[in-house]
Write a protein that holds these residues in place. Structure first.
Motif, short mmCIF file in Angstrom:
data_model
loop_
_atom_site.label_atom_id
_atom_site.label_comp_id
_atom_site.label_asym_id
_atom_site.label_seq_id
_atom_site.Cartn_x
_atom_site.Cartn_y
_atom_site.Cartn_z
N GLU A 1 0.80 -1.23 0.00
CA GLU A 1 0.00 0.00 0.00
C GLU A 1 0.83 1.28 0.00
O GLU A 1 0.49 2.24 -0.67
N PRO B 1 -0.45 4.25 -5.67
CA PRO B 1 -1.29 5.44 -5.65
C PRO B 1 -2.52 5.24 -4.76
O PRO B 1 -2.86 4.11 -4.38
N LEU B 2 -3.18 6.32 -4.44
CA LEU B 2 -4.33 6.28 -3.53
C LEU B 2 -5.44 5.33 -4.01
O LEU B 2 -6.11 4.69 -3.21
N SER B 3 -5.62 5.23 -5.31
CA SER B 3 -6.68 4.37 -5.84
C SER B 3 -6.44 2.89 -5.51
O SER B 3 -7.38 2.09 -5.58
N ARG C 1 -6.03 1.41 -2.69
CA ARG C 1 -6.78 0.94 -1.52
C ARG C 1 -8.22 0.53 -1.86
O ARG C 1 -8.78 -0.34 -1.23
N LYS C 2 -8.80 1.16 -2.88
CA LYS C 2 -10.18 0.86 -3.26
C LYS C 2 -10.28 -0.14 -4.40
O LYS C 2 -11.37 -0.55 -4.77
N GLU D 1 -1.90 7.73 -11.96
CA GLU D 1 -2.09 8.97 -11.21
C GLU D 1 -0.81 9.77 -11.09
O GLU D 1 -0.83 10.97 -10.87
N THR D 2 0.34 9.12 -11.20
CA THR D 2 1.61 9.82 -11.00
C THR D 2 2.46 9.88 -12.26
O THR D 2 3.50 10.51 -12.26
#
Length: 190
Positions: A100, A104-106, A108-109, A126-127
């Motif tokens: 984790e 990128p943040l996505s 986790r979902k 995202e990056t």
């Protein structure tokens, strides 16, 4: 004595010759298969999270042969790459905690399959700037990475843990990125 960080990205190693194919401030622009060093001129080299970005049957063999060329006798190459066995275990057990922090943040979902794909294929949309492919072209377990290094001409290949090294220089000056999920090996030029 030259110490070489190949494919350094933004992780420049102070006091080392840092090379990357992208224009990185503080690094020399060069590809892993055409290093700016003379024969047998490098004490030690690191390739942190580089091998998986090279095509496993075309680019990686050429890069490893090039590193062998520039290493001095008994010179050491340290390679880290995502560990395929750990990744398959995370998928099988649906346990992603170790991954984790580097995603990128996505992440986790994402579904289990999406998480596997994001790591396996290096999908960091995202990056990564639009139009730039930052994906992985190969994944390695220990046997595959050892075989690639031996095929390139390295005779001694040893699996390592983070903060362990055959080279005092490597042990005292560089840190492995993502050690909990990495496959770490060192190869010696004889």
């Amino acid at each position: 004595m030259i110490r070489l960080s190949i494919g350094c990205g933004s992780r420049l190693v102070p006091g080392w010759l840092n090379v990357d194919p992208a224009p990185i401030p503080g690094a020399i622009r060069a590809t892993a298969d055409c290093l700016p060093c003379g024969d047998s001129s490098v004490e030690c080299a690191v390739m942190f999270d580089v091998g998986e970005h090279l095509h496993p049957t075309r680019e990686l063999p050429a890069a490893l042969r090039e590193v062998l060329r520039v290493l001095e006798p008994q010179g050491i190459l340290r390679v880290t790459t995502p560990d395929l066995d750990k990744l398959v275990g995370a998928y099988r057990d649906d346990r992603w905690t170790l991954y984790e922090a580097s995603q990128p943040l996505s992440f986790r979902k994402a579904t289990r399959a999406e998480k596997f794909s994001m790591i396996a294929f290096g999908n960091h949309a995202e990056t990564t700037p639009a139009g730039v492919y930052d994906g992985h072209q190969g994944l390695f377990d220990e046997a595959a990475l050892v075989a690639a290094l031996r095929a390139a001409g390295f005779k001694e290949v040893v699996r390592q843990r983070t903060r362990e090294s055959l080279s005092e220089t490597i042990r005292n000056t560089v840190a492995d990125p993502w050690p909990a999920t990495a496959l770490i090996v060192e190869a010696v030029k004889w």
